[in-house]
Design an enzyme around this catalytic site. Sequence first.
Site, PDB file in Angstrom:
ATOM      1  N   TRP A 169      -7.465   1.571  -2.448  1.00 12.50           N
ATOM      2  CA  TRP A 169      -8.291   2.689  -1.967  1.00 12.50           C
ATOM      3  C   TRP A 169      -9.126   3.262  -3.102  1.00 12.50           C
ATOM      4  O   TRP A 169     -10.254   3.700  -2.889  1.00 12.50           O
ATOM      5  CB  TRP A 169      -7.423   3.773  -1.315  1.00 12.50           C
ATOM      6  CG  TRP A 169      -6.468   4.475  -2.237  1.00 12.50           C
ATOM      7  CD1 TRP A 169      -5.214   4.070  -2.574  1.00 12.50           C
ATOM      8  CD2 TRP A 169      -6.683   5.697  -2.949  1.00 12.50           C
ATOM      9  NE1 TRP A 169      -4.634   4.956  -3.437  1.00 12.50           N
ATOM     10  CE2 TRP A 169      -5.502   5.971  -3.690  1.00 12.50           C
ATOM     11  CE3 TRP A 169      -7.740   6.595  -3.031  1.00 12.50           C
ATOM     12  CZ2 TRP A 169      -5.368   7.103  -4.503  1.00 12.50           C
ATOM     13  CZ3 TRP A 169      -7.605   7.721  -3.839  1.00 12.50           C
ATOM     14  CH2 TRP A 169      -6.433   7.963  -4.563  1.00 12.50           C
ATOM     15  N   HIS A 262      -0.684  14.109 -13.000  1.00 12.45           N
ATOM     16  CA  HIS A 262       0.732  13.952 -12.652  1.00 12.45           C
ATOM     17  C   HIS A 262       1.387  12.912 -13.541  1.00 12.45           C
ATOM     18  O   HIS A 262       0.798  11.866 -13.810  1.00 12.45           O
ATOM     19  CB  HIS A 262       0.882  13.450 -11.200  1.00 12.45           C
ATOM     20  CG  HIS A 262       0.823  14.544 -10.194  1.00 12.45           C
ATOM     21  ND1 HIS A 262       0.430  14.323  -8.885  1.00 12.45           N
ATOM     22  CD2 HIS A 262       1.126  15.872 -10.289  1.00 12.45           C
ATOM     23  CE1 HIS A 262       0.497  15.464  -8.231  1.00 12.45           C
ATOM     24  NE2 HIS A 262       0.896  16.416  -9.051  1.00 12.45           N
ATOM     25  N   SER A 266       1.674   8.787  -8.277  1.00 14.80           N
ATOM     26  CA  SER A 266       2.017   7.802  -7.236  1.00 14.80           C
ATOM     27  C   SER A 266       1.160   6.560  -7.412  1.00 14.80           C
ATOM     28  O   SER A 266       1.583   5.462  -7.066  1.00 14.80           O
ATOM     29  CB  SER A 266       1.751   8.371  -5.841  1.00 14.80           C
ATOM     30  OG  SER A 266       2.616   9.432  -5.574  1.00 14.80           O
ATOM     31  N   TYR A 268      -1.227   4.277 -10.040  1.00 15.29           N
ATOM     32  CA  TYR A 268      -1.407   4.047 -11.477  1.00 15.29           C
ATOM     33  C   TYR A 268      -2.823   3.597 -11.823  1.00 15.29           C
ATOM     34  O   TYR A 268      -3.038   2.528 -12.365  1.00 15.29           O
ATOM     35  CB  TYR A 268      -0.333   3.074 -11.983  1.00 15.29           C
ATOM     36  CG  TYR A 268       1.020   3.745 -12.002  1.00 15.29           C
ATOM     37  CD1 TYR A 268       1.485   4.407 -13.139  1.00 15.29           C
ATOM     38  CD2 TYR A 268       1.809   3.777 -10.859  1.00 15.29           C
ATOM     39  CE1 TYR A 268       2.703   5.063 -13.135  1.00 15.29           C
ATOM     40  CE2 TYR A 268       3.036   4.421 -10.844  1.00 15.29           C
ATOM     41  CZ  TYR A 268       3.470   5.064 -11.987  1.00 15.29           C
ATOM     42  OH  TYR A 268       4.675   5.724 -11.975  1.00 15.29           O
ATOM     43  N   HIS A 271      -6.322   9.358 -12.688  1.00  9.41           N
ATOM     44  CA  HIS A 271      -7.073  10.332 -11.888  1.00  9.41           C
ATOM     45  C   HIS A 271      -6.594  11.738 -12.255  1.00  9.41           C
ATOM     46  O   HIS A 271      -5.460  11.925 -12.680  1.00  9.41           O
ATOM     47  CB  HIS A 271      -6.904  10.059 -10.389  1.00  9.41           C
ATOM     48  CG  HIS A 271      -5.478  10.025  -9.957  1.00  9.41           C
ATOM     49  ND1 HIS A 271      -4.697   8.890 -10.055  1.00  9.41           N
ATOM     50  CD2 HIS A 271      -4.669  10.992  -9.460  1.00  9.41           C
ATOM     51  CE1 HIS A 271      -3.481   9.160  -9.628  1.00  9.41           C
ATOM     52  NE2 HIS A 271      -3.430  10.424  -9.261  1.00  9.41           N
ATOM     53  N   HIS A 273      -6.333  15.831 -11.057  1.00  7.74           N
ATOM     54  CA  HIS A 273      -6.304  16.725  -9.892  1.00  7.74           C
ATOM     55  C   HIS A 273      -7.027  18.032 -10.235  1.00  7.74           C
ATOM     56  O   HIS A 273      -6.790  18.604 -11.302  1.00  7.74           O
ATOM     57  CB  HIS A 273      -4.866  17.062  -9.510  1.00  7.74           C
ATOM     58  CG  HIS A 273      -4.029  15.853  -9.195  1.00  7.74           C
ATOM     59  ND1 HIS A 273      -3.605  15.556  -7.922  1.00  7.74           N
ATOM     60  CD2 HIS A 273      -3.549  14.855  -9.974  1.00  7.74           C
ATOM     61  CE1 HIS A 273      -2.881  14.441  -7.941  1.00  7.74           C
ATOM     62  NE2 HIS A 273      -2.840  13.993  -9.179  1.00  7.74           N
TER      63      HIS A 273
END
Length: 331
Positions: A169, A262, A266, A268, A271, A273
């Site tokens: 995605w 993070h 979740s 790898y 990214h 946030h």
Amino acid sequence: MDDTAAKREGHSLQHDESVQEVKRVKSDDRGAVEKSSEAPEAENILSAVTATKVLKDSAREKSIFIHGKLGDQEAVVIMESTPITEDTLGELFAKSKLRLESEGKVGTIYRLQAPPHLNAIKTTVVCPATDNHVKKYQRQETFLVEETDADYRSITLPYIEKHCLSVQWVCNILEKKAEVERIVYEDPDPDVGFILLPDFKWDQRQVDDLYLIAIVNQRNIRSLRDLRSTHLPLLKNIYKKGQEAILQRYQLPTCQLRIYLHYQPSYYHLHIHFTKLSYEVPGCSGERAHLLADVIQNLHLNSDYYKSQTMYFPLRADHGLMNKFKKAGRL
Ligand code: M7G
């Protein structure tokens, strides 16, 4: 990794007595298709869902996660009440029906029946849902893991190389095959560039729960652990241009933003946030969220900070990595 009351992976629809909106997205991480709030009424696929188990619910977050079947396929349905926003107060006050519940010394309690369009329940249907989806939404104990740099190399890295979730995605977003119309800002530079766009978790109806992610163009940075001082230009670029883009688009100044990474993530592919500071989104607490401003400072102090630092992070009891840490005698 952290399960939140707002994962947006799957078919998503807004539902109330009279209004339904559907955004149909496959649950194979290929990205989302945004629907406008004026979307036409959609087929009520929920009527075909048979609920088998409540995975989790929260009165505080006003959400419920249900495991069920949609036809012969496994499904997870996530339902969350939407926030009450200032811009709807006029209509809410003028057009709602009130029923008296009780009268007390301090105040009177009513049950308010809002007009249907102000009473939506955000509903996400993940279908087909895999075992991982079901696990992800199931209420679980969490444990704090201590990961030295040696643990990272011998336990975590082999695990994520084998088991990490698909980042297809992410590639689709970077290659403009998905969510193109949702891009808020883009810097196409291959080294310091990134795409900033709304996270799945945000329906973009109000800035109160603003949630964007910046996905870096570089493809070989898995997580915080891979960051070195050579990445400072990239991180500073995201920090600066992300803030500017959010100020311009949403009139939200930097001092009202929480900008973080993070660990463990979740997905790898690096990214960042961006959330509104006052929005206490799950996963924003200290054991998992690392402020980008701190990351930049730490890398200035020591290029190998995240290579050598012992990191702490929460893991759910059913997470595969938990077993690996247990087997290695690290838990
Ligand atoms: P993370 O830190 O890897 O883990 O964040 P988390 O999911 O436990 O927070 C990945 C972020 O990407 C999450 O905030 C997801 O909601 C978001 N996300 C996941 N997918 C599959 C998509 C997607 O296809 N599009 C968008 N816009 N966001 C996504």
